[in-house]
Each structure stands twice: as structure tokens, then as C-alpha cells.
Design an enzyme around this catalytic site. Structure first.
Site, PDB file in Angstrom:
ATOM      1  N   GLU A  43       0.873  -1.168   0.000  1.00 57.18           N
ATOM      2  CA  GLU A  43       0.000   0.000   0.000  1.00 57.18           C
ATOM      3  C   GLU A  43       0.914   1.223   0.000  1.00 57.18           C
ATOM      4  O   GLU A  43       1.797   1.331   0.856  1.00 57.18           O
ATOM      5  CB  GLU A  43      -0.885   0.002   1.250  1.00 57.18           C
ATOM      6  CG  GLU A  43      -1.854   1.160   1.214  1.00 57.18           C
ATOM      7  CD  GLU A  43      -2.817   1.221   2.390  1.00 57.18           C
ATOM      8  OE1 GLU A  43      -2.841   0.283   3.214  1.00 57.18           O
ATOM      9  OE2 GLU A  43      -3.521   2.244   2.467  1.00 57.18           O
ATOM     10  N   ARG A 270       4.582 -12.901   9.881  1.00 53.63           N
ATOM     11  CA  ARG A 270       5.330 -11.668   9.621  1.00 53.63           C
ATOM     12  C   ARG A 270       6.688 -11.745  10.286  1.00 53.63           C
ATOM     13  O   ARG A 270       6.854 -12.443  11.287  1.00 53.63           O
ATOM     14  CB  ARG A 270       4.619 -10.475  10.270  1.00 53.63           C
ATOM     15  CG  ARG A 270       3.329 -10.093   9.650  1.00 53.63           C
ATOM     16  CD  ARG A 270       2.658  -9.057  10.535  1.00 53.63           C
ATOM     17  NE  ARG A 270       3.040  -7.707  10.154  1.00 53.63           N
ATOM     18  CZ  ARG A 270       2.416  -6.998   9.232  1.00 53.63           C
ATOM     19  NH1 ARG A 270       1.395  -7.500   8.580  1.00 53.63           N
ATOM     20  NH2 ARG A 270       2.799  -5.776   8.943  1.00 53.63           N
ATOM     21  N   LYS A 280       4.168   0.611   9.787  1.00 57.98           N
ATOM     22  CA  LYS A 280       4.288   1.870   9.058  1.00 57.98           C
ATOM     23  C   LYS A 280       3.728   3.037   9.869  1.00 57.98           C
ATOM     24  O   LYS A 280       4.244   4.147   9.796  1.00 57.98           O
ATOM     25  CB  LYS A 280       3.563   1.760   7.718  1.00 57.98           C
ATOM     26  CG  LYS A 280       4.412   1.070   6.670  1.00 57.98           C
ATOM     27  CD  LYS A 280       3.801   1.197   5.295  1.00 57.98           C
ATOM     28  CE  LYS A 280       2.784   0.099   5.105  1.00 57.98           C
ATOM     29  NZ  LYS A 280       2.354  -0.047   3.703  1.00 57.98           N
TER      30      LYS A 280
HETATM   31  P1  ATP Z   1       2.598  -2.322   8.130  1.00 60.16           P
HETATM   32  O1  ATP Z   1       2.070  -3.154   9.237  1.00 60.16           O
HETATM   33  O2  ATP Z   1       4.043  -2.017   8.259  1.00 60.16           O
HETATM   34  O3  ATP Z   1       1.770  -1.103   7.862  1.00 60.16           O
HETATM   35  P2  ATP Z   1       1.270  -3.484   5.909  1.00 60.16           P
HETATM   36  O4  ATP Z   1       0.947  -4.925   5.852  1.00 60.16           O
HETATM   37  O5  ATP Z   1       0.151  -2.610   6.172  1.00 60.16           O
HETATM   38  O6  ATP Z   1       2.498  -3.261   6.866  1.00 60.16           O
HETATM   39  P3  ATP Z   1       1.544  -3.338   3.106  1.00 60.16           P
HETATM   40  O7  ATP Z   1       2.034  -2.245   2.262  1.00 60.16           O
HETATM   41  O8  ATP Z   1       0.104  -3.701   3.024  1.00 60.16           O
HETATM   42  O9  ATP Z   1       1.931  -2.979   4.572  1.00 60.16           O
HETATM   43  O10 ATP Z   1       2.433  -4.625   2.917  1.00 60.16           O
HETATM   44  C1  ATP Z   1       2.698  -5.212   1.669  1.00 60.16           C
HETATM   45  C2  ATP Z   1       2.967  -6.675   1.877  1.00 60.16           C
HETATM   46  O11 ATP Z   1       4.059  -6.854   2.760  1.00 60.16           O
HETATM   47  C3  ATP Z   1       1.771  -7.379   2.485  1.00 60.16           C
HETATM   48  O12 ATP Z   1       1.519  -8.562   1.743  1.00 60.16           O
HETATM   49  C4  ATP Z   1       2.199  -7.682   3.886  1.00 60.16           C
HETATM   50  O13 ATP Z   1       1.628  -8.880   4.325  1.00 60.16           O
HETATM   51  C5  ATP Z   1       3.713  -7.780   3.771  1.00 60.16           C
HETATM   52  N1  ATP Z   1       4.347  -7.407   5.029  1.00 60.16           N
HETATM   53  C6  ATP Z   1       4.228  -6.251   5.707  1.00 60.16           C
HETATM   54  N2  ATP Z   1       4.919  -6.279   6.849  1.00 60.16           N
HETATM   55  C7  ATP Z   1       5.512  -7.493   6.908  1.00 60.16           C
HETATM   56  C8  ATP Z   1       6.380  -8.153   7.849  1.00 60.16           C
HETATM   57  N3  ATP Z   1       6.765  -7.554   8.982  1.00 60.16           N
HETATM   58  N4  ATP Z   1       6.800  -9.402   7.558  1.00 60.16           N
HETATM   59  C9  ATP Z   1       6.410 -10.011   6.414  1.00 60.16           C
HETATM   60  N5  ATP Z   1       5.607  -9.454   5.495  1.00 60.16           N
HETATM   61  C10 ATP Z   1       5.160  -8.212   5.734  1.00 60.16           C
HETATM   62 MG    MG Z   2      -1.438  -4.156   4.525  1.00 64.89          MG
END
Ligand code: ATP
Ligand code: MG
Length: 571
Positions: A43, A270, A280
Site C-alpha cells: 500500500e 510476519r 508503518k
Molecule cells: P505495516 O504493518 O508495516 O503497515 P502493511 O501490511 O500494512 O504493513 P503493506 O504495504 O500492506 O503494509 O504490505 C505489503 C505486503 O508486505 C503485504 O503482503 C504484507 O503482508 C507484507 N508485510 C508487511 N509487513 C511485513 C512483515 N513484517 N513481515 C512479512 N511481510 C510483511
Molecule cells: Mg497491509
């Protein structure tokens, strides 16, 4: 742990994990036509962090592991308030830096807004979606909870015709934010809360960074995500564990919309790292409240932060492979990441000498004006790095910490009367200590050298145990050195859901000015990495250009605490 040399072409040992095994089995069985199509779906509401690197490595890695495999980059841009093109650009730069390429397969969920709208119309026509005019608060109450079933919305019985009319008017912008939503008509009695008539669309009259003001309604994540996967003919939709509960809904939308492709969602744990935060929202807070200098502050766990700090991308990929892909949440020691950084830099970084806290040494029997040019290799065991000339003159700087006026036991470095080696140069003996008369601080050492030891061993073969790094005062280049420590004092800064800012480490940045480094670094460019012998690994900060002086970031120290811990644990 075996050391891997990133300079050799030996393929790294491939570690298997349950997702790789599942994909292998699917390919063997000819599922999804035997194809492998994955996607990385960020995102664009923040910068990527080291956690995202595991997901990037997994998605692009699985596509690369199977013949004809494909990985799409898809921006999940359905939430315009928090999103920005600044993030789109940065995300692409970071993925490329890690070494992955999406070719021409860059997509945006917003490219599918019309198709998603058409899917929604189809669901209304099948009486599987309805326009609800309840407030968000009422909808929340209708949902019930884990123990209580939900209650149906009073608008659930609207006719298909009325729903089509209202939804089209929502799309035309006739209603204010919050006036209506579109909901899937599933089952308010379902034990699965996600299936209790979830919201599909909200009215949000906000500008979108790609579609502008074209859309006054935006799809919800669950509706948009699976269908975007289907539109792209993704076969394996890999996401983190928090989406396990959403999988029935993911499947429901595909089934109800009768999509041609039927992607399958598989969840993995994760990455969590100690001494840092990987959310984020929290990273944004650190930036906005100026606890760090920006998203690329070298203390941040963002990919741009660790890039600026000097972490090589191959170290991050090796770290991801080592941690692997699991189904259970765990916290990984940040020392493991540092271990791979050190490992990669040990192979890949040239050596140099630099003195962080200079102490002046005058070699009294070294003639004024004489300069000895000494040969020193840039790398102790890789001749391809070549060598440089190190000038030696009458006045040199050594590290203040390498002198002790009253030496402790087993002190082999400088002390009154002791003899040490200046690396690559000669032996010197300390004959006198000059102090500031007021403060009593040591300001200068007087030494003599043994001319016979120049560039090698002394003629009589006597043993000298201490070897110090040094620079010639006349030839040295002044530098500012930024020493970084962990950004947080606590292993788990987010523990107890409390204020993670309370565990910020006040000493996470120490700036040293007036450091002196060898002249070969005068031409160093932003991003260049090196080992300062006996001190650690460093990289030239981008601030060097604007500051008009050399600015070095300490990437990591030399001491591998993780390897030591691992040894202790296994013994
Ligand atoms: P955050 O919790 O940091 O806001 P998010 O999941 O909202 O992370 P996205 O931009 O949606 O951020 O993430 C893109 C991809 O990266 C998603 O498929 C998510 O599952 C994966 N992802 C995000 N954080 C992690 C992590 N700590 N370990 C593994 N995969 C991750
Ligand atoms: Mg997400």
C-alpha cells in the site's frame, strides 16, 4: 552457520518451506494450469521496511524458482487519504535495490476500479449485495461479536432494482460521505465475523493520487484485494497471518463474482525484529514527530534507512533466506541481520585506516619533511581489490583509546615505554607524554621509531604484540563520523501496547567531528562502503556532498555478538 561468499557464483543452498512445498505440489498436480503467478502488494502509504523485504523475497523468489513464474508489483491504492506518489516511487526504488524486477508488470488496484465496480453490480444483480443506509456506528452494532450473532440491517431487504439505483447514484456522487455503503449479503449469523455482511464500498469524496476526483466511492480492502488477484490471474496470493480470518471472505468474493481465475491465499508469519518497530504507522510517527531525521534516517528499519546506513542488499536477502518462512510468529534477533551485514562487508568492503578520536604522536627521530610511501592492500585476502599508498611522516594520529598512561595487565597497545606497530608501517616506542597543564589531559605523545622496521619486521626479530591503526597528520582527510546504536533501548518497544516512544534510546546517535582518515578516502563517493580497520564498517553518507566534507555512517561494528551468542547456545 556457513559463510557464503557473495563474490563467487556458487548458488546458495535453497531452503525449503511450506509455501515452496505447496507451490511445488500444485505445479506437479497441474493446478492453476501448472502456472505460478505471485504478486507483491504494497500500500503506497509509507516506505518499505525490512519486514516487507521478506515478503518481496518470497513473492519474487517463488516466481523465479519455477519455470515461467511471474511476480507482479501491485500497488494496493484503495485508501487515498494516506497514499501518495512519493511512496510509489520510493517503493519501486527499494524493490529494485534488493535486486528484483517486475518488468512491465506494474499494476495499481486503482486501474481496476471500473472492473471492481462491475463486479459489485453483478453481486447486486445476484442479490448478493445491498445498499445500506445505516451509519457506521449502527453497522458496527449490527455485527455483534464473537459470542453474539449479528442482527440484520433494516435495509437488507431492499429490492435489486433499488440497490442498483442507489449504488449507481453513489458512484455518480449524489450522496455525502457516510450516507450509504454497499455491503455483501452473506450471513449475519455466521460464526465468522468477516462474513457478517461486510462492507464493500464506502463513499469518500477525496482526491486519489492516480484517479483524481473520478471516483467518489472506494472499495474496501477485502473486496478489492482478492478480485485484483483474480484480474491479474494470480495463482498464489501470499500474505501475512493476520489475514487467515479473511480467507473465507476472500474465497466468497471469487466464488460469488464467478471469476475465471481462482487465486489461492496462503498465509505466513510476519517478520518481527527486536529493538525496533515494524509498523508503518509507528515509523510514520517517528518521522513526523522528528525522533529521527526522516524515513531514510540510518537508524530506521526502512529499506532506504538501512541502505543509507550501508547495509548491502545481498545481506538482507541472505538474512531473509536464513529466517525462512514459517506459520508461527516469532521475534528475530537483530544481531542476526547484523551478522549477515558483517559477513557480506567482510568479503566486499575495501579496508582503510581512520582515527575517530585522534591523539597526536610526534616521531622525534623521523626527519622533518620525509615521507615514506607504504604499500597496503585494500583487502587482506582478495587481491582483486588492488592496493593503495599510505604516506608516513613525522606526525601521525593514533586512536586516543589505544593509549593508556597506566597500562592495565595484558595491555599491548601504547603506554609510556611500550613498543607497538603502526600497521603496514613501522615500530614506535612511546618516550614521553605531553599534557595540558591546566586540565591534565594527554594532548600529545612523543615517540621514537626503529627505521629498520620500515614496512616489515625489525632486524633482530623481536616480537611486538600491539598493532595500531594510524594516519599521517599532514596527509589525513578530516571527516565527520556518525555512530549509530539501536533506536530503542527495550527488546520489545511495543510491549504492553504502551508508549513505544518511551523506550527510544537517547544515545542512538553520536556525531564525532574532527576524525582523521587516510588520504585514499578523499575521493570516496556517496554510498561507498569500507572497513575502517579495527573499528568497523562504514559508508559515505549522502550528506557529504552538501556538507563539503566527508561524512561517514557506521554501518556496524566489527564484533559479532550474534555469532558469539550462537556459539554459547550450542555449546
Ligand atoms: P505495516 O504493518 O508495516 O503497515 P502493511 O501490511 O500494512 O504493513 P503493506 O504495504 O500492506 O503494509 O504490505 C505489503 C505486503 O508486505 C503485504 O503482503 C504484507 O503482508 C507484507 N508485510 C508487511 N509487513 C511485513 C512483515 N513484517 N513481515 C512479512 N511481510 C510483511
Ligand atoms: Mg497491509
Amino acid at each position: 552457520m556457513a559463510k557464503s561468499d557473495p563474490n563467487t557464483a556458487e548458488p546458495a543452498e535453497v531452503r525449503s518451506h511450506f509455501i515452496r512445498e505447496k507451490i511445488e505440489a500444485d505445479v506437479r498436480a497441474g493446478k492453476h494450469g501448472g502456472r505460478v503467478v505471485t504478486r507483491f502488494p504494497p500500500e503506497p502509504n509509507g516506505y518499505l521496511h525490512i519486514g516487507h523485504a521478506t515478503s518481496i523475497n518470497l513473492n519474487f523468489g517463488m516466481a523465479a524458482a519455477f519455470p515461467g513464474g511471474i511476480c507482479n508489483l501491485r500497488f494496493d491504492d484503495t485508501n487515498p487519504e494516506a497514499e501518495d506518489v512519493e511512496y510509489v516511487d520510493a517503493i519501486q526504488q527499494d524493490i529494485r535495490w534488493l535486486g528484483f524486477d517486475w518488468g512491465d508488470r506494474r499494476y495499481f488496484a486503482s486501474d481496476y476500479f471500473q472492473q471492481l465496480f462491475d463486479f459489485a453490480i453483478r453481486l447486486i444483480e445476484k442479490d448478493l449485495a445491498f445498499v445500506d443506509s445505516s451509519s457506521l456506528e449502527e453497522i458496527r452494532k449490527q455485527r455483534g461479536n464473537f459470542y453474539e450473532p449479528g442482527t440484520e440491517s433494516p435495509h437488507r431487504g431492499r429490492s435489486i432494482g433499488e440497490n442498483l439505483d442507489l449504488f449507481r447514484r453513489m458512484r455518480a456522487g449524489e450522496f455525502a460521505d457516510g450516507a450509504h455503503v454497499l455491503r455483501a449479503k452473506i450471513d449475519m449469523q455466521s460464526p465468522d465475523l468477516n462474513l457478517r455482511d461486510p462492507i464493500m464500498y464506502r463513499i469518500r469524496k477525496v482526491h486519489h493520487h492516480r484517479t483524481g476526483d473520478e471516483w467518489p466511492i472506494y472499495p474496501m480492502y477485502d473486496f478489492a484485494h482478492g478480485l485484483s488477484d483474480a484480474i491479474e490471474s494470480v495463482t498464489h496470493s501470499l500474505c501475512s497471518l493476520e489475514f487467515v480470518d479473511h480467507r473465507p471472505l476472500y474465497d466468497w468474493y471469487l466464488e460469488a463474482c464467478e471469476t475465471e481465475a481462482r487465486p489461492e491465499q496462503t498465509e505466513f508469519a510476519r517478520l518481527n525484529l527486536n529493538y525496533t518497530v515494524l509498523s508503518k504507522r509507528r515509523l510514520l510517527q517517528l518521522v513526523e514527530e522528528r525522533h529521527v531525521s526522516g524515513w531514510d534516517d540510518p537508524r530506521m528499519p526502512t529499506l532506504c534507512g538501512i541502505r543509507r546506513r550501508g547495509y548491502p542488499p545481498e545481506a538482507i536477502l541472505q538474512f531473509c533466506d536464513e529466517v525462512g518462512i514459517t506459520k508461527r510468529d516469532s521475534v528475530v534477533d537483530i544481531g542476526l541481520l547484523e551478522h549477515f551485514v558483517r559477513d557480506a562487508l567482510n568479503f566486499g568492503a575495501p579496508r582503510a585506516m581512520g582515527v575517530l578520536r585522534p591523539l597526536k604522536v610526534v616521531i622525534e627521530n623521523f626527519p622533518e619533511g620525509r615521507v615514506e610511501e607504504l604499500d597496503a592492500p585494500f583487502h587482506p585476502n582478495d587481491p582483486s581489490f588492488g592496493s593503495r599508498k599510505l604516506p608516513l611522516s613525522r606526525v601521525v594520529y593514533v586512536e586516543r583509546d589505544d593509549f593508556m598512561e597506566e597500562p592495565a595487565k595484558k595491555w599491548f597497545r601504547l603506554a609510556p615505554g611500550s613498543e607497538v606497530r603502526l600497521r603496514y608501517a613501522c615500530l614506535i616506542t612511546c618516550t614521553d607524554v605531553i599534557k595540558d597543564p591546566k586540565s591534565g589531559e594527554v594532548v600529545e605523545l612523543r615517540c621514537t621509531w626503529d627505521p629498520d622496521s620500515l614496512g616489515g619486521a625489525p632486524a633482530d626479530g623481536r616480537k611486538v604484540r600491539g598493532t595500531l591503526h594510524w594516519v599521517s597528520a599532514e596527509h589525513a582527510v578530516e571527516a565527520e563520523v556518525r555512530l549509530y546504536d539501536r533506536l530503542f533501548k527495550e527488546e520489545n518497544p511495543s510491549a504492553g501496547g504502551g508508549d513505544f516512544l518511551a523506550s527510544l534510546n537517547p544515545d542512538s546517535l553520536e556525531v564525532l567531528s574532527g576524525c582523521q582518515v587516510e588520504p585514499s578516502l578523499a575521493s570516496a563517493q556517496s554510498g561507498d562502503r569500507m572497513q575502517l580497520e579495527r573499528i568497523g564498517y562504514f559508508c559515505v553518507d549522502r550528506a557529504s556532498a552538501s556538507a563539503g566534507k566527508l561524512v561517514l555512517n557506521r554501518t556496524v561494528g566489527l564484533r559479532d555478538t550474534w555469532a558469539k551468542e550462537a556459539k554459547r547456545a550450542s555449546s
